[in-house]
Structures are given as C-alpha cells and as structure tokens.
Design an enzyme around this catalytic site. Sequence first.
Site, PDB file in Angstrom:
ATOM      1  N   ASP A 127     -29.851 -21.977  -2.960  1.00 63.86           N
ATOM      2  CA  ASP A 127     -31.203 -22.226  -2.482  1.00 63.86           C
ATOM      3  C   ASP A 127     -31.368 -23.711  -2.144  1.00 63.86           C
ATOM      4  O   ASP A 127     -30.935 -24.588  -2.895  1.00 63.86           O
ATOM      5  CB  ASP A 127     -32.194 -21.827  -3.582  1.00 63.86           C
ATOM      6  CG  ASP A 127     -33.630 -22.126  -3.214  1.00 63.86           C
ATOM      7  OD1 ASP A 127     -34.146 -21.506  -2.266  1.00 63.86           O
ATOM      8  OD2 ASP A 127     -34.243 -22.989  -3.881  1.00 63.86           O
TER       9      ASP A 127
ATOM     10  N   GLU B 237     -28.229 -22.086   1.888  1.00 63.48           N
ATOM     11  CA  GLU B 237     -29.483 -22.130   2.636  1.00 63.48           C
ATOM     12  C   GLU B 237     -29.546 -23.561   3.160  1.00 63.48           C
ATOM     13  O   GLU B 237     -29.851 -24.486   2.402  1.00 63.48           O
ATOM     14  CB  GLU B 237     -30.674 -21.823   1.747  1.00 63.48           C
ATOM     15  CG  GLU B 237     -31.989 -21.849   2.520  1.00 63.48           C
ATOM     16  CD  GLU B 237     -33.211 -21.645   1.637  1.00 63.48           C
ATOM     17  OE1 GLU B 237     -34.181 -21.023   2.126  1.00 63.48           O
ATOM     18  OE2 GLU B 237     -33.212 -22.122   0.487  1.00 63.48           O
TER      19      GLU B 237
END
Length: 721
Positions: A350, A386
């Site tokens: 993330d 990401e």
Amino acid sequence: MTGSPPPPAFGVYAGAPYPIGATFDGMGVNFALYSGVAESVELCLLADDGAETRIALRQVDGGVWHAYVLGVVPGQRYGYRVYGPYDPGQGLRCNPHKLLLDPYAKAISGRLEWHEAVYGYRSGNPNSFNDADSAPYVPTSVVVSPFFDWSGDTPPRTPYAESLVYEAHVKGLTQLHPDVPDFLRGGYLALAYPPVVEHLQRLGVTAVELLPVQQFLDEAALRACGLRNYWGYNTIGFFAPHNGYALGDRGEQVWGFKALVRALHAAGIEVILDVVYNHSAEGDHLGPTLSFRGIDNGRYYRLGDDASRYVDYTGTGNSLNVREPATLQLIMDSLRYWVLEMHVDGFRFDLAATLARQFHDVDRLSTFFDLVQQDPVVSQVKLIAEPWDVGPGGYQVGAFPPLWSEWNGRYRDTIRDYWRGHAATLPDFAYRLTGSSDLYASERRRPSASVNFVTAHDGFTLADLVSYSSKHNEANGWGNQDGTDDNRSWNCGTEGPTDDAEIDVLRARQRRNLVATLLLSLGVPMLLHGDELGRSQRGNNNAYCQDNETSWVDWENADREFLRFVQRLSRLRREHPVLRRRRFFQGERVRGSNLDDIAWLKPDGTEMDDAAWRTGDARSLAVFLNGLGIRERDPLGMPLVDDSFLVLFNAHWEPVCFTLLAAPAATWRLEIDTSRPDYPPQDLGSAAELQAAARSLVVLRSTGATSSGVRWHRAPLPSHL
C-alpha cells in the site's frame, strides 16, 4: 526503575537479543524489544483478571532489551512499559504509564477502548504528561506457538503470465455466503470453506489478494460515528493476523490464517497480502500511545522540522521512518515471517512510494528496495506496488525496479475513458491493451510488470462504474466530501437504479466490455471481489468504513448471467497463450509468415496510420494477434503455437461494420460478442464483414491458417508516441 519480582512459576534468565519479539521454544519464551531511547524496560505478563507481573529486562545489547522467562506458554498475554525521556517538542514520548504492544507480536488480543488514558497527554494540552494507566483499555500482545502441520503444503508458484488475481476482503466476501455456517462467516475459515474455494476455482482465480489482514484498529472518529475501519488500512501489528477474522484471539487467529493458506494452496490458489508498511494506527501527534510512539518515537516515525509533529506522506497522520535501520529491520523481518512461517506467496504494498522516500523525494534506489532485491526469501515471492502516495511527486507508475509489478493506474483510467466514449483515447488504449510497453519496456521489464485492473476496493465497483456519474458517500459521515471525484464513470443516462430496460441493457453491455478488455489485455489481470456477481455499493466510492451490507457480497441476488460470461472469458484466456504472452509484441514479421505478430486495423481493414491514431473522435479499431508470433517456449522447451485472434472494439454509440482479414486459407469463429452474451461460438465461414453493435466488443478466433494473405508494415503504434 525495577519491576516486581516474578512469581515462583517463572524463572528469569538473560535470554538473547535475537530474534526480536516473543519466541516460544517449548519450555519458555525469549522476549526481546528494540528501543534505542529507553532508560529501562519492563515486561508485563497479564493474568486473565488484568493483574500484571512486571519483569525488568536487565540485559540490553545494541538497543535490544531482552530476557528469557521459563514457564511462559502460548496464550500468555503481555505488554511492555518503557521508561525514558518525555519531551514532545524534541520528539521524545516515553511514558511508562502506557502498556505498549510488542511491535513483533505474533498475535494481539482484545480491542482498543477510546479512553483518555490511552493518550500520552491530558485532554486539551498536547504538551502535558498523562500518568493515567492505559492497561485496562488497550489490546495486548499474545505469545503463540510456532508449531503447525504444514505437511503436504506446496506453494502453487503460478507464473505471472498465467495469473488471474482476485482482490478480496475476508469478511466482505464471506459474511453473506449462504453455504457457509453462521459461526464461520466473515473469517479466515469461511474463506477456506469449500463452496467459496470452488467459486474461485470456477472463476479461474490463481491468486487471492487479501485486503489487510495484519492486525488493525478502528479510528476514534469512526467509532464515535458508529462506524468501523472495514478495509483495514490502519495497521498496529505487522506480524499478527487480525483477530476480528478468527474464532478467538489468544492464538486462534494464527492457526485460522494458516489453515486458510493451506486450503487455498491445496486448490492451486496463491495468497497475496495487501500490507501497510507506510504508517501505523497511532495517527498524528494527537493520537494514542499504543506501541511505536512510546517505545522509540523518533526512530519508528519520520518527524518534521518541528519534532512534535510527523511527516505525513500517507494522509493518515504519520509515516514510518524507512531511513532508520531498526524500522527497516522490522519491515524485512515481518515480510520474511509471513513467507516462511505463514506461507504466503506475495505482497501488495500500500502507498509503496512512501517506502521509497529515503530522504524526501521518491528514490527507486532507496535502501528498502536494495534490501528486498538481495533478500533470499522476500525477493522470490510476488511483489506488487501501489505506485503512489499523497506526497509531492508521489505518482510513480512505471518507475519501480525490475523485480516489481505495479498496480497500473494508467490502465484503469484509459480503459474507463475509452468505454465511456472519451475523445482521443486510441493510442493510450492500444498501449494498455498490449501490456503498457511505453511504461515498462525501456527498463527491460515484461508485461507482467503491469497489474491491470478496472476496479479495486478503492473506488466504484464495476456495476456502479456504469450506473453512477458521481460519488454518493453520504453514509460515511463526511458530507460526501471524501473519496475521489475523478471516477471516469458514466451512468448510461440515469443516476443510480432505474426502471428503464434499455439503460439496464446498456449497463450490462458496458460491464461486459470492461471485463472483456481486462481479460484480453497483456499483463496480470485483477478482478475485484463481487464484480463477477454484479455487486453494488450504491454509488459509494470510498466504503472504507462500511462494515455492512454496503460492502458485503450479496450472494443471494448475484447476477448469474454475468458470472457465466466472466467464467467464459477467463477460460478463453487460460486456454490461449497468445492472450497471455510473457513478452511484449514487437510489430515484426513472424518467421515463415506474411503477417506481423500484431497489427492494428481501421474498421475498413486497412492498417492504422499516424493520421488514424491522431483522429480525436475515433472510437473503433481492430487488433490482430498472431498465434504464430509467440516468442517464448512451453515448459518442455517446445515453441508455443496458438490460434490467431481478431478483436473488434467499438465504443461508438452506433454500429460499425468491420472488414475482416482477406486470408483465404483462414476462417473465423465468433467466440465473444458483448452485445449477445449468451450467443454460442459460431463459425463465420468466408464472411468478409461483420457488424459490431454499438458499444460492443467482438472476439474472433482463427480456425485455419493465418500465415498467408495480407501483409502489413511494421507500425503497431503511432510513431509520434
């Protein structure tokens, strides 16, 4: 300050500084905690009634405080109290009145109660010192047994080119499943339950990418509104499976997660974890003191020029300090633990750009990437970034090192733009369809660097993408101000649910267009859980706090027709290697053939030229994929040969007639027509033309030779790009 003497049942010895954390060896536990700022540390063993046995850790080596305690067994709850300087203006926040979680805890028991005692300061005065004891209100660490029967477990190790990733939430996917027993729903064992696993297999899923399952917490603001942190991007325990998905929280979460991995592996499905190493659940300078903040604030977090505040590249209040060796060690130890002890097959990071900020700017040569590259364990599993954060220069799609794959945000945006009829999309659309070579080929990366997706947990579901032109997040409590406004969606004429049958037909076709494009594209396709069943969040594009029917998959009212269509597409991709090439198309002549490995065609059958690529209002084209042009070989070393495909794309609001290849030795078989989802495959014989319906995609497969006939020049993409 010394601790109270241990009870007779325990014997305390020096122990060892490594491994850090609580390590059970069958007779006792070695406890080790890193703090470079502590003046003394107490280990607190907690009884079921909350009574504490405090043991002073008298040994310290290289900032690691440690002791071996004989007689401690799995299930024992514990925490730490750290004595040291408290000066928020200098970034020092030690407070022994706060019972602290072990950053290396393998399991965490209980939940956080938002009482004033959990804060290091008194309410209304951030620079004050709060001496209220937090122990009754905070979760605690748990000693776990490392023993588990992994016999027979074999990681699938599916090659990227053969992968179909399925992004899923443990609770959201299983909470309403009618065939899962009530007491299992919403947990690890529900996801491992046969009907759920069989659904994944029929869909052709090769890897489940789980939204965060490392222990996370709810934020105070959400709890005050009666909401929960549903997604889980608020980690407090980087080694501990989230206890909310287990049948108990005294180690049952570890067993339950391992059982899930074992069951999915037995079904040939990998497990990829969405991990959040960019920040922690302690929040900004006004957040609670639960772990890192009270152990060694300045080493675990990036402090601002004003050391009482945090640098925040994540939008959550803090950023972990990846310039600090102790923090980097924690991250790498955590990753290795999940691979070696929990048997996971990869990670999706993330806001991964934050991990690359060794100083301020994003640096692909940062220490974190060096550590991953050389690590003999972590470097061997799937690594997905990401590739952005909320800091300056944070959008880094295409900029990660060759070992990594990336969530391709450019793919999502382009595919959405094309099918909603946005102008001037053809050149980008062609790149995205063929693996985004403009982003990855120059670094000698392959199409597998691109994880292609149209929808993900963050944003509209596929059904909402074609039903709403604006977000509808009122239920989140932020006045519809949260969530992105850049949805690139189209409601097909009416916002939300409608009684207009024509609009419903168009929306269903648009969904088929989007998912068909995804599964026909080079790269690694990723589906969002429930999209194959028509799941809607009623226009909420930021359902992070909706732990309810808004987010849960509604199995009873699933769109079975669409599910069959997605299964059919998945099977087509799985059966044909030309749709799963491991290398980029070259636009070059195939040996012994008059055709290139790929050709881009206008509807009239002639090759796309620069003028055609530049036509802003052009929304139709065809692509020829030559099954004789696959450069890689099969596992036995034999050349791969496949049928050829002709794919017709028509994003116009009216039908378009396409001229088919004038190859006398070949005939075409219609495999997919998104305007007729249940239309069976049909041989077209010697048909020279085919009319594609408005806003539709058609897939034709050769049933004979396509190695002779029309010749094209080498120009697969516009020369000006």
